[in-house]
Motif scaffolding. Structure first.
Motif, mmCIF file in Angstrom:
data_model
loop_
_atom_site.group_PDB
_atom_site.id
_atom_site.type_symbol
_atom_site.label_atom_id
_atom_site.label_comp_id
_atom_site.label_asym_id
_atom_site.label_seq_id
_atom_site.Cartn_x
_atom_site.Cartn_y
_atom_site.Cartn_z
ATOM 1 N N TRP A 80 -1.758 6.630 -4.066
ATOM 2 C CA TRP A 80 -2.888 5.859 -4.597
ATOM 3 C C TRP A 80 -4.191 6.140 -3.828
ATOM 4 C CZ3 TRP A 80 -2.889 -0.240 -5.076
ATOM 5 C CH2 TRP A 80 -3.935 -0.640 -5.907
ATOM 6 N N PRO A 81 -4.181 6.048 -2.480
ATOM 7 C CA PRO A 81 -5.445 6.324 -1.770
ATOM 8 C C PRO A 81 -5.919 7.769 -1.953
ATOM 9 C CG PRO A 81 -3.858 5.225 -0.330
ATOM 10 C CD PRO A 81 -3.109 5.653 -1.554
ATOM 11 N N TYR A 134 -4.513 6.076 -11.494
ATOM 12 C CA TYR A 134 -3.187 6.291 -12.065
ATOM 13 C C TYR A 134 -3.356 6.508 -13.573
ATOM 14 C CZ TYR A 134 1.754 5.655 -12.946
ATOM 15 O OH TYR A 134 3.041 5.855 -13.326
ATOM 16 N N PHE A 164 4.542 6.312 -7.300
ATOM 17 C CA PHE A 164 3.179 6.710 -6.944
ATOM 18 C C PHE A 164 2.698 5.908 -5.734
ATOM 19 C CE2 PHE A 164 -1.444 6.018 -7.740
ATOM 20 C CZ PHE A 164 -1.900 7.320 -7.961
ATOM 21 N N VAL A 165 2.918 4.589 -5.764
ATOM 22 C CA VAL A 165 2.479 3.730 -4.654
ATOM 23 C C VAL A 165 3.311 4.010 -3.404
ATOM 24 C CG1 VAL A 165 2.274 1.363 -3.829
ATOM 25 C CG2 VAL A 165 1.582 1.926 -6.171
ATOM 26 N N LEU A 194 5.940 -2.170 -7.091
ATOM 27 C CA LEU A 194 4.542 -1.978 -6.702
ATOM 28 C C LEU A 194 3.836 -1.124 -7.740
ATOM 29 C CD1 LEU A 194 5.472 -1.013 -3.028
ATOM 30 C CD2 LEU A 194 4.681 -3.257 -3.807
ATOM 31 N N SER A 195 2.804 -1.674 -8.382
ATOM 32 C CA SER A 195 2.021 -0.822 -9.289
ATOM 33 C C SER A 195 0.560 -0.822 -8.846
ATOM 34 C CB SER A 195 2.217 -1.229 -10.751
ATOM 35 O OG SER A 195 1.646 -2.476 -11.015
ATOM 36 N N PRO A 196 -0.152 0.278 -9.107
ATOM 37 C CA PRO A 196 -1.478 0.497 -8.515
ATOM 38 C C PRO A 196 -2.615 -0.094 -9.349
ATOM 39 C CG PRO A 196 -0.763 2.493 -9.607
ATOM 40 C CD PRO A 196 0.327 1.483 -9.828
ATOM 41 N N HIS A 197 -2.674 -1.430 -9.438
ATOM 42 C CA HIS A 197 -3.734 -2.129 -10.182
ATOM 43 C C HIS A 197 -3.972 -1.459 -11.536
ATOM 44 C CE1 HIS A 197 -7.456 -4.910 -9.626
ATOM 45 N NE2 HIS A 197 -7.074 -4.866 -10.887
ATOM 46 N N CYS A 198 -2.917 -1.375 -12.325
ATOM 47 C CA CYS A 198 -3.026 -0.677 -13.608
ATOM 48 C C CYS A 198 -2.642 -1.566 -14.783
ATOM 49 C CB CYS A 198 -2.201 0.608 -13.594
ATOM 50 S SG CYS A 198 -0.434 0.360 -13.367
ATOM 51 N N TYR A 221 -3.571 -6.035 -4.604
ATOM 52 C CA TYR A 221 -3.361 -6.120 -3.159
ATOM 53 C C TYR A 221 -4.671 -6.549 -2.503
ATOM 54 C CZ TYR A 221 0.412 -3.311 -4.973
ATOM 55 O OH TYR A 221 1.467 -2.874 -5.740
ATOM 56 N N ILE A 267 6.002 2.115 -15.240
ATOM 57 C CA ILE A 267 6.071 1.236 -14.073
ATOM 58 C C ILE A 267 6.902 1.861 -12.951
ATOM 59 C CG2 ILE A 267 6.844 -1.020 -13.217
ATOM 60 C CD1 ILE A 267 4.316 -1.118 -14.922
ATOM 61 N N ARG A 309 4.472 1.958 -20.027
ATOM 62 C CA ARG A 309 3.455 1.679 -19.023
ATOM 63 C C ARG A 309 3.740 2.387 -17.697
ATOM 64 N NH1 ARG A 309 0.330 -2.840 -20.174
ATOM 65 N NH2 ARG A 309 -0.792 -2.200 -18.312
ATOM 66 N N ALA A 352 4.899 4.440 -11.524
ATOM 67 C CA ALA A 352 3.799 3.838 -10.757
ATOM 68 C C ALA A 352 4.298 3.387 -9.386
ATOM 69 C CB ALA A 352 3.212 2.648 -11.520
ATOM 70 N N ASP A 353 5.493 2.814 -9.378
ATOM 71 C CA ASP A 353 6.103 2.373 -8.129
ATOM 72 C C ASP A 353 6.345 3.575 -7.202
ATOM 73 O OD1 ASP A 353 7.807 -0.058 -6.869
ATOM 74 O OD2 ASP A 353 8.969 1.793 -6.672
ATOM 75 N N LYS A 390 2.476 -1.210 4.518
ATOM 76 C CA LYS A 390 3.523 -0.182 4.609
ATOM 77 C C LYS A 390 4.921 -0.792 4.681
ATOM 78 C CE LYS A 390 3.254 0.526 9.645
ATOM 79 N NZ LYS A 390 2.554 -0.759 9.879
ATOM 80 N N GLU A 439 -6.980 -2.869 -1.516
ATOM 81 C CA GLU A 439 -6.678 -1.696 -2.354
ATOM 82 C C GLU A 439 -7.563 -0.500 -1.995
ATOM 83 O OE1 GLU A 439 -7.102 -3.125 -6.368
ATOM 84 O OE2 GLU A 439 -5.607 -4.664 -6.067
ATOM 85 N N PRO A 440 -7.104 0.731 -2.061
ATOM 86 C CA PRO A 440 -5.777 1.135 -2.525
ATOM 87 C C PRO A 440 -4.701 1.143 -1.433
ATOM 88 C CG PRO A 440 -7.086 3.072 -2.083
ATOM 89 C CD PRO A 440 -7.944 1.882 -1.715
ATOM 90 N N ARG A 461 2.533 6.882 -1.378
ATOM 91 C CA ARG A 461 1.184 6.792 -0.787
ATOM 92 C C ARG A 461 0.170 7.701 -1.497
ATOM 93 N NH1 ARG A 461 2.088 5.098 5.438
ATOM 94 N NH2 ARG A 461 4.273 4.538 5.288
ATOM 95 N N ASP A 497 0.742 -5.983 -8.786
ATOM 96 C CA ASP A 497 -0.167 -4.983 -9.336
ATOM 97 C C ASP A 497 -1.458 -4.947 -8.534
ATOM 98 O OD1 ASP A 497 -0.833 -3.032 -11.388
ATOM 99 O OD2 ASP A 497 -2.328 -4.478 -12.083
#
Lengths: 332, 332
Positions: free
Chosen positions: A147-148, A153, A141-142, B293-297, B275, A135, A133, A138-139, B283, B278-279, A145, B273
């Motif tokens: 994600w925005p 993802y 990635f977040v 921290l994972s991006p809603h995945c 927040y 993770i 998955r 992903a961590d 900080k 989002e996104p 910064r 996962d």
């Protein structure tokens, strides 16, 4: 400190603490005090006497040794301890101990996989989930910064339904199987021999296991037979979406080939707690998002150490009172 | 493309695809084709006609709508669809749908937690393991080449034996409980009401649950009642070693207070996962090693989407043939 070993009451049974100068028992002073209240602990590195002289002077009173972590026990070392009967290993893996030399001398070896099995199994499942998955990636990635900026993802893979091959169905392998069954994985295994108590399909070799599964979890001992048991052929049999999880020892896998297969996409990913040349990790892995890298910490919980202490004390007490030992290593 | 909706054979039942212009059905074109072969799909954003005019022209033929992801369904929107009977939601959470307005109109709502339950549960367990054993942080430690320098990685905490409180014992909560039981965790829960089919201790409120457990896993719906259900008092009750896992919706937790509690060590860690905004992720969290921290995945696997497609098609087919629906949301 120098005279500590002579201050111990003489009636306590003698145990040699065998360690590298840089390592000691796990960081729990109360355990060491407890151990010292039960046994006459000889620690050559805690004495001002030269090592060889210290060892020779005590050799004939040492029936049991307590090696700390990976302190090597070679046949030469064993020759210096003529009345040795027991090695109480503090690790699950015993690749640092010359088991044939122990066998030929009739020295019994106990290990600690019983104490560590649950934590190592947790770690194997956690690494597998993390790879499938993504993770840790992903961590990153977040935290980076992204994600925005990137919005989406990439999709991961579901754990349930995966066909998982366990290499080594000992206490750790059984705990891994129990956990992954709850996630809806299908289990198969290879081991020195088929185990009647294990309900999962058995393969006689790791190549066939790899060809019939999508994930290999390595939790067997490192021996001459299992050195590089996962070689390039096994990885190719596992396939492009295949995942390798290693919570055993680095040298169970041909690390050079593993790096090649990961970089070239010949396997899908890897979760590694152990490496061939620790603490050095192949630099090619450090930039890959399909690998999760942990620093040989699968057993690193206070709860594991507590269980380890109980097991060590239990085995030493049992030995000195002629009672049955726990976790004796089958030394075939 | 403009005339597409008129080209469909008239005998297919009509379904409104309700989406934000920026979102579409999950990235699987074959699914959309399959859907179009079964239903007359109206997509206002795929028409050159202005949105309002398109909707008014078709309003009297729309008995079912298929919202994509979080496309909002307000009472004003519902008023524009006088013959609407069914909303087939494509998410597990329904905070974007005005459920009381649906109830007052007798509109049935189905959700997708059934399709997503296993992947979301996997994610909750994976995040918990990752926080307790600090896997993502360990991966950073290795990638940052700190292992050869610092030698020892800090101890983590064992998953087995942890007392875990599940907030929301629906299909996701039940799957979480099943998995964590296999790791030897002790489960308790809170939910709108005690469930006879669930064998674990029930608490009437999240504060008592927090006071009696060390981990809270949030997998309930976001409603007026559950908005900020985990506030500062709950976090303090959970305690300094407590861990919060959120795979529900960001606003189940008072995020500002969560950040404070994490930064000041008033709770032990968090795996998130979702927040509040989002996104965007606070900080202050980006530098902490005790958070993952994972991006809603949590639902982001091809297998989940496959199950979602089946559920959507199944519910729409059942509706148009007067057969029982799956996954109807209890709308009390």
């Amino acid at each position: 400190m120098a005279a500590k070993d002579t201050q111990q009451p003489k009636e306590l049974p003698t145990v040699l603490l065998h360690r590298l100068p840089s390592m000691n028992l796990p960081p729990n002073p109360s355990f060491r005090d407890h151990l010292r209240s039960l046994f006459h602990l000889l620690d050559p590195h805690d004495s001002s006497e030269p090592y060889d002289s210290f060892l020779s002077r005590h050799a004939h009173s040492i029936r049991a040794i307590l090696p700390v972590g990976p302190a090597p026990i070679s046949s030469e070392f064993l020759q210096r301890l003529p009345v040795l009967e027991l090695v109480v290993a503090t690790s699950a893996g015993l690749d640092h101990i010359d088991l044939p030399a122990c066998r030929s001398r009739g020295i019994v070896v106990t290990n600690a996989s019983f104490a560590f099995a649950e934590d190592v199994a947790d770690c194997a499942v956690g690494l597998l989930f993390d790879v499938l998955r993504r993770i840790s990636a992903a961590d990153r990635f977040v935290r980076g910064r992204l994600w925005p900026v990137k919005k989406e993802y990439p999709l991961g893979f579901k754990l349930g339904g995966k066909r998982v091959g366990i290499v080594g169905m000992g206490s750790i392998g059984c705990e891994v199987a129990k956990r992954l069954s709850a996630f809806g994985c299908t289990i198969a295994y290879t081991s020195r021999k088929k185990k009647q108590s294990v309900p999962f399909p058995f393969y006689t070799n790791v190549g066939d296991l790899a060809a019939n599964t999508g994930v290999l979890i390595l939790c067997c001992s490192l021996t001459e037979e299992t050195y590089h048991i996962v070689n390039r052929d096994v990885m190719i049999a596992l396939g492009k979406e295949g995942v390798i999880i290693n919570v055993g020892r680095g040298s169970l896998v041909d690390e050079k080939e593993l790096v090649q297969c990961l970089v070239q996409g010949e396997i899908g990913g890897a979760g590694l707690d152990v490496y061939e040349n620790e603490p050095n990790v192949p630099k090619e892995l450090l930039g890959l998002d399909n690998v999760v890298l942990s620093p040989h910490c699968a057993v690193m919980t206070p709860e594991s150490f507590e269980a380890l202490f109980e097991l060590i004390v239990g085995n030493l007490k049992a030995f000195f009172s002629n009672e049955p030992l726990k976790s004796v290593v089958s030394n075939e």
